[in-house]
Enzyme design. Structure first.
Site, PDB file in Angstrom:
ATOM      1  N   TYR A 142     -57.510  58.438 -47.282  1.00 29.91           N
ATOM      2  CA  TYR A 142     -58.734  57.646 -47.478  1.00 29.91           C
ATOM      3  C   TYR A 142     -59.526  58.250 -48.638  1.00 29.91           C
ATOM      4  O   TYR A 142     -59.961  57.531 -49.551  1.00 29.91           O
ATOM      5  CB  TYR A 142     -59.576  57.637 -46.201  1.00 29.91           C
ATOM      6  CG  TYR A 142     -60.899  56.935 -46.361  1.00 29.91           C
ATOM      7  CD1 TYR A 142     -60.980  55.547 -46.305  1.00 29.91           C
ATOM      8  CD2 TYR A 142     -62.068  57.656 -46.596  1.00 29.91           C
ATOM      9  CE1 TYR A 142     -62.194  54.893 -46.469  1.00 29.91           C
ATOM     10  CE2 TYR A 142     -63.282  57.013 -46.761  1.00 29.91           C
ATOM     11  CZ  TYR A 142     -63.345  55.637 -46.697  1.00 29.91           C
ATOM     12  OH  TYR A 142     -64.551  54.995 -46.864  1.00 29.91           O
TER      13      TYR A 142
ATOM     14  N   LYS B 103     -60.446  56.675 -52.456  1.00 25.57           N
ATOM     15  CA  LYS B 103     -61.804  56.570 -52.988  1.00 25.57           C
ATOM     16  C   LYS B 103     -61.975  57.405 -54.257  1.00 25.57           C
ATOM     17  O   LYS B 103     -62.725  57.018 -55.160  1.00 25.57           O
ATOM     18  CB  LYS B 103     -62.818  56.981 -51.919  1.00 25.57           C
ATOM     19  CG  LYS B 103     -62.858  56.036 -50.715  1.00 25.57           C
ATOM     20  CD  LYS B 103     -63.201  54.605 -51.125  1.00 25.57           C
ATOM     21  CE  LYS B 103     -63.386  53.691 -49.919  1.00 25.57           C
ATOM     22  NZ  LYS B 103     -63.746  52.301 -50.308  1.00 25.57           N
TER      23      LYS B 103
ATOM     24  N   SER C 291     -66.440  39.868 -43.386  1.00 25.75           N
ATOM     25  CA  SER C 291     -66.435  39.330 -42.024  1.00 25.75           C
ATOM     26  C   SER C 291     -67.057  40.279 -41.010  1.00 25.75           C
ATOM     27  O   SER C 291     -67.322  39.885 -39.870  1.00 25.75           O
ATOM     28  CB  SER C 291     -65.007  38.987 -41.591  1.00 25.75           C
ATOM     29  OG  SER C 291     -64.188  40.145 -41.601  1.00 25.75           O
TER      30      SER C 291
ATOM     31  N   SER D 182     -67.460  52.948 -52.910  1.00 30.50           N
ATOM     32  CA  SER D 182     -66.642  54.148 -52.789  1.00 30.50           C
ATOM     33  C   SER D 182     -67.007  54.829 -51.472  1.00 30.50           C
ATOM     34  O   SER D 182     -67.069  54.184 -50.433  1.00 30.50           O
ATOM     35  CB  SER D 182     -66.890  55.066 -53.995  1.00 30.50           C
ATOM     36  OG  SER D 182     -66.164  56.265 -53.882  1.00 30.50           O
TER      37      SER D 182
END
EC number: 1.1.1.102
Length: 269
Positions: free
Chosen positions: A142, A146, A12, A128
Site C-alpha cells: 500500500y 502511494k 460510492s 495519496s
C-alpha cells in the site's frame, strides 16, 4: 465561483462519497465512479468505471465531455489496501494493489489530460496517504503504491505546468471510514510462525488508529478548498495532528530515529 465539472473516482463510499456530496452541495456538477452499479448520490451522477481498465476509463470521460463539454477537476480517490508481510504477498495481491492505487491514477490522468490541455486549464487532485511518505509495516505494498503516486504527481505537475493544469497531492492520515473493514488480509502472513504475532500486533494498532481517526468530512473540506483555490498548495496533509506532525518530521529527523519511532509505534520487536 463558477460551477466546476468534477469527476471523482471511488465515490460510492468513504472519502469519495462524502467529498462528492460536499462538492455537489456547493453547486458543482459532480460525477462519481464505482466498480459496481450504484444509485446516484443526491445530485452526484454515478458511473460504473473500473479504473484499472483503460477502455472503461476512457468511455466514462468521453461521456462526461459529451454531456458537459469540458472537464475541470479530476479527483483520483479510488483505492484499496492489502495487509500482510511483503515477503509473503502473492503476485496477484501485489498486482491488485498497484493496478488500483497507482495505474488507476495513471489511466484516469491519461484520459482527462488531452481535454485539459486543449482547454489550457484544469486541476488534478491525487489522493495519496501519509503512508506515501513513510513505509508502514505490513502495509508495505500500500505504501509502495502511494509512494509511486507521489513521484508520478511530482513529475506530472512539472510536465503540465505549461498548459496551466494544476496537480495536487492530498495525504490523509487515519480516518474513520470503511477502509478498515474492506482491507484485504494476506492469509499467508497469518499462517507464518515468524510473522504472525508481529503482524497481528501491528494490525491491531493500525485498525484502532483508523477507527479512532478523524471524521471523513475533514478530508472533504480540505479537498473542497483545493478545488476553490486558484493556486492551491502542491501537498496537503490532513488527519490527526500527531500523525501530520510526525509525517512532516521525516524531512529533518534522522532515518534511524524515524525507523526506531515506527518500530515502537507499531510494536515491532
Amino acid at each position: 465561483m463558477q460551477p466546476q465539472i468534477i469527476l471523482i473516482t471511488g465515490a460510492s463510499s468513504g472519502f469519495g462519497k462524502i467529498t462528492a456530496q460536499m462538492l455537489s452541495e456547493q453547486g458543482h456538477i459532480v460525477y462519481g465512479t464505482s466498480r459496481k452499479p450504484s444509485e446516484n448520490i443526491g445530485k452526484v451522477r454515478m458511473l460504473v468505471v473500473d479504473v484499472t481498465n483503460s477502455i472503461s476509463v476512457r468511455q466514462a470521460v468521453e461521456q462526461i465531455i459529451s454531456e458537459q463539454g469540458r472537464m475541470d477537476v479530476l479527483i483520483n480517490n479510488a483505492g484499496m489496501g492489502i495487509g500482510g508481510a511483503l515477503e509473503l504477498a502473492t503476485e496477484e495481491e501485489v498486482s491488485m494493489q498497484m493496478n488500483t492505487n497507482f495505474f488507476g491514477v495513471v489511466n484516469m490522468c491519461k484520459a482527462v489530460l488531452p481535454y485539459m490541455r486543449k482547454a489550457r486549464r484544469g486541476k488534478i487532485i491525487n489522493i495519496s496517504s501519509i503512508g506515501g511518505v513513510m513505509g508502514i509495516p505490513y502495509q508495505g505494498f500500500y505504501s509502495a503504491s502511494k509512494f509511486a503516486v507521489e513521484g508520478y504527481s511530482e513529475a506530472l505537475a512539472l510536465e503540465v505546468h505549461p498548459f496551466h493544469i494544476k496537480v495536487c497531492l492530498v495525504q490523509p492520515g487515519d480516518f474513520n471510514t470503511g477502509f478498515t473493514d474492506n482491507r484485504n488480509i494476506s492469509e499467508l502472513t497469518g499462517q507464518n510462525e515468524d510473522y504472525a504475532d508481529s503482524f497481528l500486533r501491528s494490525l491491531k494498532i493500525i485498525e484502532k488508529e483508523e477507527r479512532n481517526g478523524c471524521h471523513p468530512r475533514k478530508l472533504g473540506a480540505a479537498i473542497c478548498k483545493i478545488v476553490a483555490r486558484k493556486n492551491p498548495p502542491f501537498r496537503t496533509k490532513v488527519g490527526p495532528l500527531v500523525q501530520v506532525l510526525f509525517a512532516k518530521s521525516k524531512s529533518w529527523l534522522p532515518d534511524n530515529m524515524m525507523q526506531y519511532a515506527l518500530r515502537i509505534f507499531y510494536a515491532i520487536r
